[in-house]
Design an enzyme around this catalytic site. Sequence first.
Site, PDB file in Angstrom:
ATOM      1  NE  ARG A 251      -3.860  -2.177   2.215  1.00  0.00           N
ATOM      2  CZ  ARG A 251      -3.776  -3.235   3.002  1.00  0.00           C
ATOM      3  NH1 ARG A 251      -2.830  -3.298   3.900  1.00  0.00           N
ATOM      4  NH2 ARG A 251      -4.639  -4.222   2.898  1.00  0.00           N
TER       5      ARG A 251
ATOM      6  CB  THR B  77       5.335  -0.362  -2.973  1.00  0.00           C
ATOM      7  OG1 THR B  77       5.975  -0.871  -1.811  1.00  0.00           O
ATOM      8  CG2 THR B  77       6.278  -0.439  -4.151  1.00  0.00           C
ATOM      9  CE1 TYR B  78      -1.679   3.085  -3.280  1.00  0.00           C
ATOM     10  CE2 TYR B  78       0.009   3.140  -1.589  1.00  0.00           C
ATOM     11  CZ  TYR B  78      -1.317   3.089  -1.952  1.00  0.00           C
ATOM     12  OH  TYR B  78      -2.277   3.035  -1.002  1.00  0.00           O
ATOM     13  CB  THR B  79       4.994  -0.541  -8.501  1.00  0.00           C
ATOM     14  OG1 THR B  79       4.295  -1.740  -8.135  1.00  0.00           O
ATOM     15  CG2 THR B  79       6.192  -0.366  -7.586  1.00  0.00           C
TER      16      THR B  79
END
Length: 423
Positions: A340, A342-344
């Site tokens: 949540r 990191t959001y790659t």
Amino acid sequence: MPQFGILCKTPPKVLVRQFVERFERPSGEKIALCAAELTYLCWMITHNGTAIKRATFMSYNTIISNSLSFDIVNKSLQFKYKTQKATILEASLKKLIPAWEFTIIPYYGQKHQSDITDIVSSLQLQFESSEEADKGNSHSKKMLKALLSEGESIWEITEKILNSFEYTSRFTKTKTLYQFLFLATFINCGRFSDIKNVDPKSFKLVQNKYLGVIIQCLVTETKTSVSRHIYFFSARGRIDPLVYLDEFLRNSEPVLKRVNRTGNSSSNKQEYQLLKDNLVRSYNKALKKNAPYSIFAIKNGPKSHIGRHLMTSFLSMKGLTELTNVVGNWSDKRASAVARTTYTHQITAIPDHYFALVSRYYAYDPISKEMIALKDETNPIEEWQHIEQLKGSAEGSIRYPAWNGIISQEVLDYLSSYINRRI
């Protein structure tokens, strides 16, 4: 200690002579007072004589002053400095004062520099253990949990945040920008930069099984350097992304693309971006100033990231973590707190039922795992099921004059027609 103004007016040769004289008959008091001269000299060495600004000088001087240590008996001096040229600095100072040993510790804004093996081991532990991963994000998790425990639904929280911007500024444009940014990050589970860097020329209409037609656009410059899509679509009630997109386009102008001097900027021919780079600062201040919830007033509380946090929580509450993984492109193995934060992102096919669920024209049945349509005449699929049905209108160029020739005419006409019907 010599002041910044005095140092700037002191000829370099005089400054060097004064510095060297401190070490001829050294005392603890003399050496302790050389931090300012050290700061100025080190900057001259590492920046080839380029002038230093006052704020920069104060920052660097603080680092040296707080880390300066010396041994008069053994004639050694040690301090921290922001540089990747520590060996050059040491050699230059040694040349000035041959009898002394200088040790410079590169300063990176952290308490200590971790060994690469420690970093890899830590990341591996987080990868294998969700408990370890949770530790790094515990602060944000606690604050978000406090927000969600208020007894309100995600949609009520979202609407309150939207309403809070009404009191942010007396200028319609400012309020419109903030509301648009918040809702766009919410429905797309995205970052501020994802919305800011959208290419306006990439807007197009795409077909959706549940909503008929939705708007899709592309952002190639993301924090992970992997492209992703951003979407705008009809939704039930006040939280309608198309309504806020309409307000945004009517109250804004295209922003010339910021030149990215790193990465693959040479191959990126994007001319415009959707938002200004500095909008996030005033946006965060606006959230804090008119915060509908107390956690926004916390210094390190969620602000520009609150939209994606809320969407992640919403999907998790629905038991649809697989949708969270798809929208945010998180691997199944790391669908945890690390995921949540990191959001790659990448261009991944987001299933149609995600948009159906977020639109609230449909309810999710956890047993059958199907979307159940709620009778609502405002659902665009009731009128426009296919893109071909939209052709013939030419109202977009009148309603959004600033975006003519940039955003596709087909998209502008669709949005204008939708708003006229919705109103």
